[in-house]
Design an enzyme around this catalytic site. Structure first.
Site, PDB file in Angstrom:
ATOM      1  N   LYS A  23       0.835  -1.202   0.000  1.00 26.02           N
ATOM      2  CA  LYS A  23       0.000   0.000   0.000  1.00 26.02           C
ATOM      3  C   LYS A  23       0.879   1.265   0.000  1.00 26.02           C
ATOM      4  CE  LYS A  23      -3.665  -2.373  -0.404  1.00 26.02           C
ATOM      5  NZ  LYS A  23      -4.384  -3.186   0.527  1.00 26.02           N
TER       6      LYS A  23
HETATM    7  C1  LIG Z   1      -5.463  -4.275   0.785  1.00 25.98           C
HETATM    8  C2  LIG Z   1      -6.929  -4.135   0.823  1.00 25.98           C
HETATM    9  C3  LIG Z   1      -7.700  -4.527   1.928  1.00 25.98           C
HETATM   10  C4  LIG Z   1      -7.141  -5.300   3.075  1.00 25.98           C
HETATM   11  O1  LIG Z   1      -6.064  -4.717   3.687  1.00 25.98           O
HETATM   12  P1  LIG Z   1      -5.249  -5.553   4.791  1.00 25.98           P
HETATM   13  O2  LIG Z   1      -4.530  -4.499   5.559  1.00 25.98           O
HETATM   14  O3  LIG Z   1      -4.337  -6.457   4.037  1.00 25.98           O
HETATM   15  O4  LIG Z   1      -6.226  -6.301   5.611  1.00 25.98           O
HETATM   16  C5  LIG Z   1      -9.040  -4.255   1.930  1.00 25.98           C
HETATM   17  N1  LIG Z   1      -9.634  -3.663   0.890  1.00 25.98           N
HETATM   18  C6  LIG Z   1      -8.950  -3.305  -0.208  1.00 25.98           C
HETATM   19  C7  LIG Z   1      -9.682  -2.616  -1.329  1.00 25.98           C
HETATM   20  C8  LIG Z   1      -7.585  -3.537  -0.286  1.00 25.98           C
HETATM   21  O5  LIG Z   1      -6.905  -3.214  -1.390  1.00 25.98           O
END
Ligand SMILES: *Cc1c(COP(=O)(O)O)cnc(C)c1O
Length: 384
Positions: free
Chosen positions: A185
């Site tokens: 991210k």
């Molecule tokens: C990455 C992501 C998540 C989950 O994030 P985590 O921190 O890995 O639980 C949820 N929704 C979207 C749209 C994502 O891209």
């Protein structure tokens, strides 16, 4: 070029390393002063007096937000098809049902008309996803939610930092907003997430439920002379707290976020310039007052490209360039498809986007030289 360019890489520096070492040397590894500092800094970053509650993933954060809003068996929650399964799975954790709707063919964000026609007497909440970092039309969603008395939890896993009409995502009038610090991210803590809300009752409930249902506030207010072993469990909570090790990384990632954004935007602009004459649909950009976080750069191959998405991915892979697809939509995922008897024809926008979409590398740690190689490689594909 013979070195592989991965689809995504985190950008970590000496500051993160030093902070983690400092935490390890302090001997306090779990939730403590570094978490407190990270939450405080995050609250200041979003502004508007929000409360920020750190968790060990965005998935946990979404679960806790829905739990705090009282979502339970018999309820329905509306989500877009074009998202990661997290957005929907947390609804099932609570025994409620997911209503999956199509996206807008241009923005690839949840289609507001489809939300409207999916609302029933059981509908309790909407989870809009700011796809790729482009904000949803939140005024329309919040207005609709108000009209039908629905809760809104924003899945902002892609949207740090995004703005909608001059306001940061996280500071709008929804019930809660959830960010992700997963390794790919815009900022990372390895694994981690942050729930942001302006509602004290929601933040208090989340704080209790992220750590075993232990009520620290009751403890602090009335029992401050009690020893620490004498806590009160007021609900069957979860184990979703963030560690100080993770927060140590997050503190510095957050500081660097404005610089990361400048780099991501610069990379996005260079892609726009490079692809203007190719049979490629470039991603939609923000409207006035908006900021795009550029978590993803999702291109779509036009019909006249005469090349399948899979072949395009294969050629880039042979040239040493990593790509991904965001996402195989929920209506094509076996569990969701079977449980709700979903058909591709009911999701024309998400389905047609899925068939032609590719996410190409865009991350702050990428060099312009690497990007030039990606651009040249893509141009070469269409000049052959
Ligand atoms: C990455 C992501 C998540 C989950 O994030 P985590 O921190 O890995 O639980 C949820 N929704 C979207 C749209 C994502 O891209």
């Amino acid at each position: 070029m013979n070195t592989f360019i991965p689809f995504s890489l985190p950008q970590l520096g000496q500051e993160e390393i030093d902070e983690v070492v400092d935490t390890l040397k302090s001997s306090w590894l779990t939730t403590g002063p570094k978490v407190e500092k990270f939450e405080f800094n995050f609250e200041n970053f979003i502004g508007k007096d929000v409360k920020a509650i750190s968790v060990n993933s965005a998935t946990s954060g979404l679960h806790l937000a829905l739990e705090a809003l009282g979502i339970s068996k018999g309820d329905e929650v509306i989500v877009p098809s074009l998202t990661f399964t997290s957005t929907a799975e947390v609804v099932r954790y609570l025994g409620a049902d997911v209503v999956i709707v199509d996206v807008d063919p241009m923005t690839l964000n949840i289609n507001i008309d489809k939300i409207k026609s999916a609302i029933t007497s059981k509908t309790k909440a909407i989870i809009p996803v700011h796809f790729a970092g482009l904000s949803c039309e939140m005024n329309d969603i919040l207005l609709l939610a108000k009209e039908f008395n629905l809760k809104v939890v924003e899945d902002a896993a892609h949207a740090l930092p995004s703005c909608y009409k001059g306001n940061k995502i996280g500071s709008l009038n929804s019930d809660a907003t959830v960010f992700s610090f997963y390794a790919n991210k815009t900022i990372t803590t390895g694994e981690g997430g942050m729930v942001v809300t302006r509602h004290l009752d929601i933040s208090n409930r989340i704080k209790i439920m992220r750590l075993h249902g232990i009520d620290r506030d009751i403890y602090n207010r009335f029992q401050s002379k009690k020893p620490s072993w004498n806590y009160n469990v007021v609900a069957p909570g979860f184990k979703y707290n963030m560690t100080d090790i993770a927060a140590s990384i997050g503190i510095h990632q957050l500081k660097k976020l404005p610089d990361f954004l400048i780099k991501r935007k610069h990379l996005a602009d260079r892609y726009f310039d490079a692809f203007s004459d190719l049979p490629i649909i470039t991603p939609p950009n923000v409207k006035l007052g908006g900021v795009h976080a550029w978590h993803l750069f999702v291109i779509r191959l036009k019909d006249n490209a005469n090349l399948s998405r899979d072949a395009f991915i294969q050629i880039l892979s042979e040239k040493g360039i990593g790509t991904s697809v965001h996402y195989k939509p929920l209506h094509r995922q076996p569990y969701w498809r079977k449980r709700y008897n979903l058909k591709d024809v009911d999701f024309p926008a998400a389905d047609s986007a899925f068939k032609s979409m590719v996410s190409i590398p865009l991350y702050s740690a990428m060099t312009f030289k690497q990007q030039d190689y990606i651009i040249e490689s893509i141009i070469e594909i269409f000049n052959d």
